[in-house]
Every structure is written in C-alpha cells, then in structure tokens.
Design a protein around this motif. Structure first.
Motif, PDB file in Angstrom:
ATOM      1  N   THR A   2       0.822  -1.197   0.000  1.00  0.00           N
ATOM      2  CA  THR A   2       0.000   0.000   0.000  1.00  0.00           C
ATOM      3  C   THR A   2       0.861   1.254   0.000  1.00  0.00           C
ATOM      4  OG1 THR A   2      -0.041  -0.346   2.360  1.00  0.00           O
ATOM      5  CG2 THR A   2      -1.995  -0.945   1.142  1.00  0.00           C
ATOM      6  N   THR A   3       0.398   2.229  -0.710  1.00  0.00           N
ATOM      7  CA  THR A   3       1.060   3.527  -0.614  1.00  0.00           C
ATOM      8  C   THR A   3       0.188   4.435   0.222  1.00  0.00           C
ATOM      9  OG1 THR A   3       0.140   3.857  -2.780  1.00  0.00           O
ATOM     10  CG2 THR A   3       2.530   3.762  -2.621  1.00  0.00           C
ATOM     11  N   ILE A   4       0.821   5.362   0.866  1.00  0.00           N
ATOM     12  CA  ILE A   4       0.079   6.180   1.817  1.00  0.00           C
ATOM     13  C   ILE A   4      -0.513   7.412   1.153  1.00  0.00           C
ATOM     14  CG2 ILE A   4       0.286   7.568   3.900  1.00  0.00           C
ATOM     15  CD1 ILE A   4       2.457   5.254   4.576  1.00  0.00           C
TER      16      ILE A   4
ATOM     17  N   ASN B  65      -3.797  -1.116   8.714  1.00  0.00           N
ATOM     18  CA  ASN B  65      -3.039   0.123   8.575  1.00  0.00           C
ATOM     19  C   ASN B  65      -3.918   1.354   8.825  1.00  0.00           C
ATOM     20  OD1 ASN B  65      -0.507  -0.901   8.110  1.00  0.00           O
ATOM     21  ND2 ASN B  65      -0.791  -1.037   5.896  1.00  0.00           N
ATOM     22  N   ALA B  68      -4.413   1.481  12.562  1.00  0.00           N
ATOM     23  CA  ALA B  68      -3.169   1.913  13.212  1.00  0.00           C
ATOM     24  C   ALA B  68      -2.925   3.399  12.992  1.00  0.00           C
ATOM     25  CB  ALA B  68      -1.990   1.099  12.679  1.00  0.00           C
ATOM     26  N   GLY B  69      -3.506   3.933  11.909  1.00  0.00           N
ATOM     27  CA  GLY B  69      -3.326   5.351  11.625  1.00  0.00           C
ATOM     28  C   GLY B  69      -2.248   5.629  10.600  1.00  0.00           C
ATOM     29  N   PHE B  70      -1.777   4.580   9.920  1.00  0.00           N
ATOM     30  CA  PHE B  70      -0.764   4.790   8.880  1.00  0.00           C
ATOM     31  C   PHE B  70      -1.398   5.295   7.587  1.00  0.00           C
ATOM     32  CE2 PHE B  70       1.495   1.266  11.246  1.00  0.00           C
ATOM     33  CZ  PHE B  70       2.378   2.124  11.858  1.00  0.00           C
ATOM     34  N   ILE B  71      -2.653   4.920   7.365  1.00  0.00           N
ATOM     35  CA  ILE B  71      -3.341   5.273   6.128  1.00  0.00           C
ATOM     36  C   ILE B  71      -4.643   5.987   6.459  1.00  0.00           C
ATOM     37  CG2 ILE B  71      -4.386   4.364   4.009  1.00  0.00           C
ATOM     38  CD1 ILE B  71      -2.762   1.925   4.236  1.00  0.00           C
ATOM     39  N   PRO B  88      -0.901   7.411  14.017  1.00  0.00           N
ATOM     40  CA  PRO B  88      -0.576   6.359  14.981  1.00  0.00           C
ATOM     41  C   PRO B  88      -0.551   6.923  16.394  1.00  0.00           C
ATOM     42  CG  PRO B  88       1.021   6.399  13.188  1.00  0.00           C
ATOM     43  CD  PRO B  88       0.182   7.614  13.039  1.00  0.00           C
TER      44      PRO B  88
ATOM     45  N   ARG C 179       9.322  -0.432   8.523  1.00  0.00           N
ATOM     46  CA  ARG C 179       8.564  -0.932   9.668  1.00  0.00           C
ATOM     47  C   ARG C 179       9.153  -0.481  11.003  1.00  0.00           C
ATOM     48  NH1 ARG C 179       3.556  -1.302   8.572  1.00  0.00           N
ATOM     49  NH2 ARG C 179       2.916  -3.070   7.318  1.00  0.00           N
ATOM     50  N   ASP C 182       7.664   2.816  11.537  1.00  0.00           N
ATOM     51  CA  ASP C 182       6.245   2.680  11.846  1.00  0.00           C
ATOM     52  C   ASP C 182       6.042   2.160  13.261  1.00  0.00           C
ATOM     53  OD1 ASP C 182       5.672   3.562   9.363  1.00  0.00           O
ATOM     54  OD2 ASP C 182       5.182   1.603   8.506  1.00  0.00           O
ATOM     55  N   ARG C 185       6.491   4.813  15.702  1.00  0.00           N
ATOM     56  CA  ARG C 185       5.372   5.759  15.706  1.00  0.00           C
ATOM     57  C   ARG C 185       4.198   5.205  16.499  1.00  0.00           C
ATOM     58  NH1 ARG C 185       4.357   7.072   9.669  1.00  0.00           N
ATOM     59  NH2 ARG C 185       2.542   8.196  10.434  1.00  0.00           N
ATOM     60  N   THR C 186       3.947   3.906  16.382  1.00  0.00           N
ATOM     61  CA  THR C 186       2.827   3.351  17.151  1.00  0.00           C
ATOM     62  C   THR C 186       3.116   3.381  18.648  1.00  0.00           C
ATOM     63  OG1 THR C 186       3.623   1.088  17.095  1.00  0.00           O
ATOM     64  CG2 THR C 186       2.191   1.764  15.306  1.00  0.00           C
ATOM     65  N   MET C 187       4.393   3.498  18.992  1.00  0.00           N
ATOM     66  CA  MET C 187       4.708   3.599  20.428  1.00  0.00           C
ATOM     67  C   MET C 187       4.738   5.060  20.868  1.00  0.00           C
ATOM     68  SD  MET C 187       7.427   0.504  21.054  1.00  0.00           S
ATOM     69  CE  MET C 187       8.653   0.970  19.883  1.00  0.00           C
TER      70      MET C 187
END
Lengths: 265, 276, 288
Positions: A2-4, B65, B68-71, B88, C179, C182, C185-187
C-alpha cells in the motif's frame, strides 16, 4: 504494498524527475554569476560562468588534452581489465594461486595508483607510458579482487551439472564460471574505471606535458582560472558520463540478466 | 483492564468502530487503481478478540493500517473510543507482519523502548519489563540481540514490546506467519493465554482459518478484493477453555472452522497471492 | 561497491568442482601444516626474493631499481634522520582532521538525503557530478585560491572524502526497513525520537563502510596533494616520496611506498574493519 499518499499523476512525476535535479545546478551557476557581478574578483581568481563555458572553444590545446587523457585511460583500463579478469579467474579457481596472490594483492591494493607515480616516472619517464602504468596499477587490483570473489561465489551445483554432461574444463570456465561471476566482474570494472580516471589526472598533474591533468596544472602557473575550471568540470563530465551512462547501465543489465545481487553505490 | 472476556460487555461503548470504510489507492508499479476495501463496518468491544481472515490481497492489511493510523481511508470513518483515527498513537499497539524489533537493541531495551518513549521512570520500566519477560518466557535472554534469537523468540519479543506499554488495543498483522509450524502452535497458545489473563482488546489479521478460529471471539471473513465483510462468525467455545488439543476434538470448533473455510474458499480465486 | 580486499577473508567456499575433478593434493607449496601467519608471509618472501633476483641479474642503474637491502637501509636512515617519523605524523594528522570534518559535513548531509525523497532527487545528481570531478582535479584551482598551503591539502582531502561518506549515510538510512519507523510511531515516538532511535543507529554500519571507502580515497588524495603542495606546506609522506625521486634516491622512494602501504593496512585492519565487524557481529544484518 500500500502507498500512503495519493499517487501523483505520471506527468507531474516526469517533470519532477527532470526538473528537480536541474534546480541545484541552476542555483549554483546563478550564485556564481552573482558573486562575480557583486564582488568583481580578479579573473584569475574567479572568472564568470560565461568565461569558463567559453574556455574550451577559445583554447586550442583543449581537445588535444582531453584526447590524450581519454586515450591513456582507455589503454590502461583495457590492460587492467584483461589482466585482472584472467588472473582473477585463475585465482578464483585455484586455491594455491589465491593463497599466494591474496596477501600480495591486498598489500599492493593498499598503495595502488597514485603512490606509484614517482617510481613510475623513474621507470618510464614522463608521458603516456607512465600514465598508462599508473592507470593499470589503480584499476588492476579492483578488477582482480572482484573477479576472484565472483568466481568463488559461483555455485558448485552449476559446475557439476555441466561436468556430468561431459563438458571440458574450458567449457565450464566459459559457460559457467565467467557468466556466473559477471556481475562481480562488472562491478570491479566499474570501480576500476573510476579509480583509473582519478589516477590519470593525478599522474598527468605531476608527470606529463599533455593531458587534462597536465593542462590544468600548467594553467595554474598563468592564473588562467577559466581554463582550470573548464578542465576540472570536463574531468567531472567525462567521469560521470563513463560511470553513469556507460558502466552503470552495463552493470545493471548484467545483474538483471543473470539475476545476481549487485552492490550499492 | 479487568473487563471480562467474551461478548459479555454489551453495555460498554465500542473501543473501535468502523463505519462504511472504503479504500482505494494507486499501485505504484502498475499505476492502476486498486480497490482494497469496500464498505466495511465493524465494532470491537473492550476485551474483544476479533480475528480477520481472508484470501491474500483482500485488503486485510489495509484495514489494519487504517486502524493503526498509517493510512487515511478514501471514504468512511474509523474511531477509537469515539475519536476519529488520524495518526498512529500509543493507545493502539501494533505487532507487525515482518519483524519490527530493532536489531541494535537488546531484548531488554527493545521491550523497554515504548516505555522510554513515553517517559516512564527508570525503576518502573525495570519492573514492568521484568514482569513482561517472565510472562512471555524471555528470562535470561534480556541481554541478547535479536539476531541471536530463534524466530519464535524474536516474535515473543515483538509481542512483549507491544504488551508492556499496556495499550488499550493491540493490532496484530499475521505475526506468526514467518515462524515454523511447531513454534506457531506454541506461540498461538501462549498468545491466547496472555490475552485471557490480561483481558486485552485485540484485532488480529491472518490468512489461516484455523488460527482465526482458535484465537478469536469473533471471526470476520473477508471477501476477495475489494475486501468486504462476508460474515461475522462467533466462535462457540470461550477463549479461556481453548487449546490445540481441544481444537482437534471439539465438534463445535471443527464446524466453525469448516464454516469459515467455506466462506473464504470461494474467494481464493486470485492466483497472485503474495503470502503462502 | 564490492570490497575487493575482503576476498582474502571471504567465504571459506572450498575447492570448486573443477578443482575437485582435478583432485589436487594439499597445495602447491605443501603448506597444509604451516600456520596461517607463515602462509600469509610466504608470498612476500617470494616476492622479495624475486625482486632481489631481478636486481642482481639485470643490474639496473640506481635511479631505476635498488636492492631490497638498500631500501631497508634507506628506511633505517630516514627514521634515524627523523624526517620519516615527522612526515608520517603529519600525514596522519591531516587524514585525521580531514576525516573529522568529512564526517561532520557528510553524515548529516547523507541523513538528510536519505530521509527526504525530494531533497535526494534534487541533490543527488549534483553531488554525483562533483564527486566525479574529484578532489585531485581541483588541486590547481585550490592552489590559486589558497596557495601552496596546508589549507589546500586539507580542502582536497575533505572534498574527496565527503561524497563517499554522504552517499553511504544516505544508503544506510534508505535501507532501514520502514517498519522500524512505523513501529516507533505506534509507540508514540516523534520525528526526533525516530531519528535518534532508528535512523542514527540503523545507518551506522553503512556510515562505517562509507568512512572506510572515504578514507581510502582520501588517503590517495592526500598523497597527491603532498606531491604537489608538500614542499611549502610542511612535508608529509607523499612529499617524502616525491622529494626522494627528485633527488634520485629510489631506495627512499620505495621505502616511503612500503610505509604507505603498511600504514594503510594497519589502519584498515586494526581500526576500521574491527569496528565494522564488531557491529555486524553484535547486531547481525541490520537492514532486511
């Protein structure tokens, strides 16, 4: 995956790809021109961009010097490439040869190229012979080392496969070893050429009367900064064209074709 | 976090809710638009263990995603505790598909990382990390670097690192896909044990129907692209009573597996799967 | 770049099929039982003997080739005079200062390029170009700008080292799996925290590789710079060799070259490579 971000349209991307790299060059030339306008430095210290870009056309020996340097590079590089690959394959196949040459070449590689210039001047006198020797010296060990490594990493299975078909030793070398090691050989040739080009310039700087290196060093005595900068930029352009447009694509194609893992940079 | 497990929490507001979620994006390679998700609706209550199962490329990971807030989704909304998800946050811990523990940190420092970021005091970090390492069976390995551990051990570190910060919700993206089959069984039982004991809310993505049924209170069966929830299946046996031993005997569980399998099987038409 | 020097320690991939088919016995020199030290020294002994033989047979003039013994004599003389130790110290100091400056400029530059796609797209070509120009080609211009001085030598070294260091720092950042970022960031980690905890340590091995490469280039640039500028800028190993050749003392030239090679090997084997290897052993492969 996926791209954001929302993907930018293809046209915008292409423009960005060509425009973005041009911006720093444009800024640099603009700043340079502006600095010349504002501070009006002596032309021997910082000539205007226009003067530097005109220099090759105003200076007769320019083309002859470029030609001499490139010729020496090609000559030295061809010798280095052929000897490096042959000796490298031999060392890759034979453990005694590798064990004998390994430590020697490690040492020689540590002082390859530029350090040999004074001795080479003593041996060959100033001029083409000496420069070619220095180029060979700068490139050989890289080609050799990479070739040997590449040959060693060719899987035994491939060789065995061919041998069970009744192939001769030369067949195996030609059809398995060399193609299998090709990505490494290419990468060695590529860095060898880069080192070789630097070595040409350095060698000419102190031990030749013709060639780009000799020319810019001589121009320094006359404070002809326009010629010096034109020469330096030419050195960069030639180095870049060789590496990016000749050897990098070749290396990439070899890697893609034989599906081996390449190297960064 | 003492909410009882199972669906007993009807009165509590949903921890995560997803309304009319759709997402499409442009594939960077083919430049084609991909419809990953289509009108997904979902509620996860506190203490719920929800698993999502579906064929490869059905948009499971996209869904995670987004949570999680990535997208940002193309359409629809996702909420945590009533707030729209925008980025996130430490309230949603993620255990990633690929290992995301840092190779240059020891086991101890990997587990402590989240707490360090949150500015927890050193003595408390010590205490919580130590409790966590014993909970997941990592005692004695605190000083090891990840590459010195087996795949299963590394996965325990990844789980422990997320758990130790005590996030409200844990999102897991096929965390056991890369470990060998035997280790996977152990890890699944350990995870079940851990969630039952801690009462965590978990959103778990997998392509293994058995794993989905074994771990979840509810299993969401997703259709092939664009991903849509085909059916929500309740798993009949309480999580606290589950084990692989029981999975192989219990008829109700077996039937559930069969049922979910039939939902997913018809969907696996795309030959372009990326995971095994 | 594939590191050619690593071939000596590379993969103990033994006898290939061709060799196996040939069924050779332990080795040409029968050194199977000898210790690895002797095995590594043997080629040098053979090479020196060959050199000696060539010298004895051809009897070349003294400004072309001298015997190993006389090179050793020149070496001892130069040490006794004090010139060689002073020059070694000077060259190493130059390289050290150049390295520090190149790290200070190149590493942040590389990080920036690695972090931001657009910056990289804009800046990489111009950097590749100036890297191709090479520090040595700027020597004449720098002589005009800074004179025959220490500054000129230093500028050439820094210029030469800067690009390999920056490019490798960039590659280091780029090859860190997304990752890791990422996960942080989740932390709840912010950008600064991620740079500190992920990008800095994650790019370290690559920065070390760039440094080794850069010092290799810089070392050569230093020698070239000292050839040209050394006379007035206080000598250096490059000057020592160049000057010896001007005086026609080939023994000193060769002694200087050998010192050059040995110094580089010592630096590479005792400092640079151990750091790289320690990191690799400790962290495993950092980028996936």
């Amino acid at each position: 995956m996926t791209t954001i971000s929302a993907a930018s349209p293809p046209i915008g991307r292409t423009v960005k790809k060509w425009l973005l790299p041009a911006v720093p060059f444009a800024i640099l030339v603009a700043l340079w021109g502006l600095a010349v306008l504002l501070f009006d430095p002596p032309v021997g210290v910082l000539p205007s961009p226009a003067l530097v870009f005109e220099a090759p056309f105003n200076s007769d020996p320019y083309l002859a010097n470029v030609g001499a340097s490139v010729q020496r590079l090609i000559l030295g590089f061809l010798v280095a490439a052929s000897t490096g690959v042959v000796v490298g394959v031999a060392a890759g196949l034979s453990k005694p040869i590798a064990e004998f040459l390994g430590p020697l070449t490690t040492f020689m590689n540590a002082l390859s190229g530029i350090a040999w210039i004074p001795l080479a001047v003593a041996w060959f006198g100033p001029g083409t012979g000496m420069v070619v020797f220095i180029v060979w010296n700068a490139a050989f060990f890289l080609v050799f080392g990479n070739t040997m490594l590449g040959v060693r990493l060719v899987p035994d299975v491939l060789q065995n496969g061919l041998l069970t078909l009744g192939a001769s030793r030369m067949d195996v070398i030609r059809q398995v070893i060399v193609p299998g090691a090709m990505p490494y050989i290419m990468s060695g040739l590529r860095s060898g050429l880069g080192f070789g080009w630097r070595a040409v310039i350095a060698a000419e700087l102190v031990g030749a009367s013709l060639g780009l290196g000799a020319w810019i060093f001589e121009q320094q005595e006359f404070s002809r900064m326009d010629n010096i900068m034109a020469g330096a930029l030419t050195i960069g352009v030639i180095g870049m064209v060789m590496d990016r447009w000749l050897l990098a694509p070749l290396e990439r194609r070899t890697i893609e074709r034989w599906g081996m893992v390449g190297s960064a940079s | 976090m003492t909410v009882p497990t199972g669906g007993a929490a009807q009165a509590a507001p949903p921890t995560i809710s997803v309304e009319g979620l759709s997402h499409s994006f442009t594939d960077p390679q083919t430049r084609k638009t991909v419809h990953a998700l289509d009108d997904v609706n979902l509620e996860i209550l506190p203490g719920d263990f929800v698993t999502v199962v579906g064929p490869s490329g059905c948009g499971k990971t996209t869904l995670l995603n987004i949570l999680a807030g990535f997208i940002r989704p193309s359409a629809g909304k996702a909420f945590v505790n009533g707030r729209a998800i925008e980025r996130p946050g430490a309230d949603r811990g993620v255990v990633f598909q690929e290992l995301a523990i840092l190779p240059w940190r020891t086991v101890y420092r990997n587990i402590a990382h989240g707490l360090e970021i949150q500015g927890v005091a050193k003595p408390e970090i010590d205490e919580r990390v130590n409790r966590m390492t014993s909970l997941v069976g990592l005692e004695g390995f605190e000083g090891h670097y990840p590459h010195q551990l087996s795949g299963g051990m590394r996965q325990r570190v990844a789980v422990a690192r997320t758990w130790v910060s005590d996030p409200e919700i844990i999102l897991m993206d096929e965390p056991f896909a890369a470990v060998d089959a035997m280790t996977r069984l152990t890890l699944q039982e350990e995870l079940n044990d851990l969630t039952v004991r801690t009462g965590k809310t978990v959103f778990f993505i997998t392509h293994s129907v058995e794993e989905a049924v074994f771990l979840g209170d509810r299993v969401m069966a997703l259709s092939a692209r664009p991903g849509r929830i085909k059916e929500e299946v309740h798993v009949p046996v309480p999580r606290a009573e589950r084990s692989w031993e029981r999975m192989s005997h219990d008829e109700a569980l077996q039937d559930t597996v069969e049922h979910v399998l039939s939902l997913v099987r018809g969907e696996a038409v795309e030959p372009t799967g990326q995971d095994g | 770049m594939v590191k050619p020097a690593s071939t000596t320690t590379a993969t103990g991939k033994d006898l290939g099929a061709v060799r196996a088919a040939q069924s050779e016995s332990p080795g040409l020199f029968g050194v199977a039982g000898l210790s690895s030290v002797i095995r590594a020294l043997l080629p040098f002994v053979v090479a020196i003997l060959a050199w000696w033989a060539i010298w004895a047979v051809l009897d070349p003039p003294e400004i072309i080739l001298v015997s190993p013994a006389s090179v050793f004599g020149s070496f001892i003389d130069s040490i006794a005079e004090g010139a060689l130790p002073t020059f070694i110290a000077r060259s190493l100091a130059r390289l050290g200062i150049g390295t520090l400056i190149a790290i200070g400029l190149g590493v942040p530059m590389g990080w920036l390029l690695g972090l931001d796609e657009d910056v990289a797209q804009a800046a990489e070509p111009i950097m590749r170009f100036f890297n191709a120009v090479s520090g040595i080609a700027w020597l004449p211009a720098m002589i005009i700008w800074f004179g025959f001085t220490e500054t000129t030598i230093q500028a050439v070294i820094v210029y030469t080292m800067l690009f390999p260091v920056a490019f490798n720092a960039m590659i280091g950042v780029r090859t860190i799996p997304k990752r890791y970022r990422d996960a942080c960031r989740t932390m709840g980690a912010g950008t600064l925290r991620i740079i500190r905890d992920v990008y800095m340590p994650g790019s370290f091995p690559s920065v070390m590789t760039g440094l080794r490469l850069g010092i290799g280039f810089g070392w050569r640039a230093l020698i070239a710079g000292e050839f040209v500028v050394g006379t007035t800028a206080g000598g250096g190993l490059g000057f020592f060799i160049f000057d010896a050749r001007t005086q026609g003392v080939i023994g000193k030239v060769m002694a200087g070259m050998i010192v050059l090679g040995v110094l580089w090997l010592l630096m590479d084997r005792l400092i640079l490579r151990p750091i790289e290897e320690t990191i690799n052993v400790k962290w495993g492969a950092v980028s996936a």
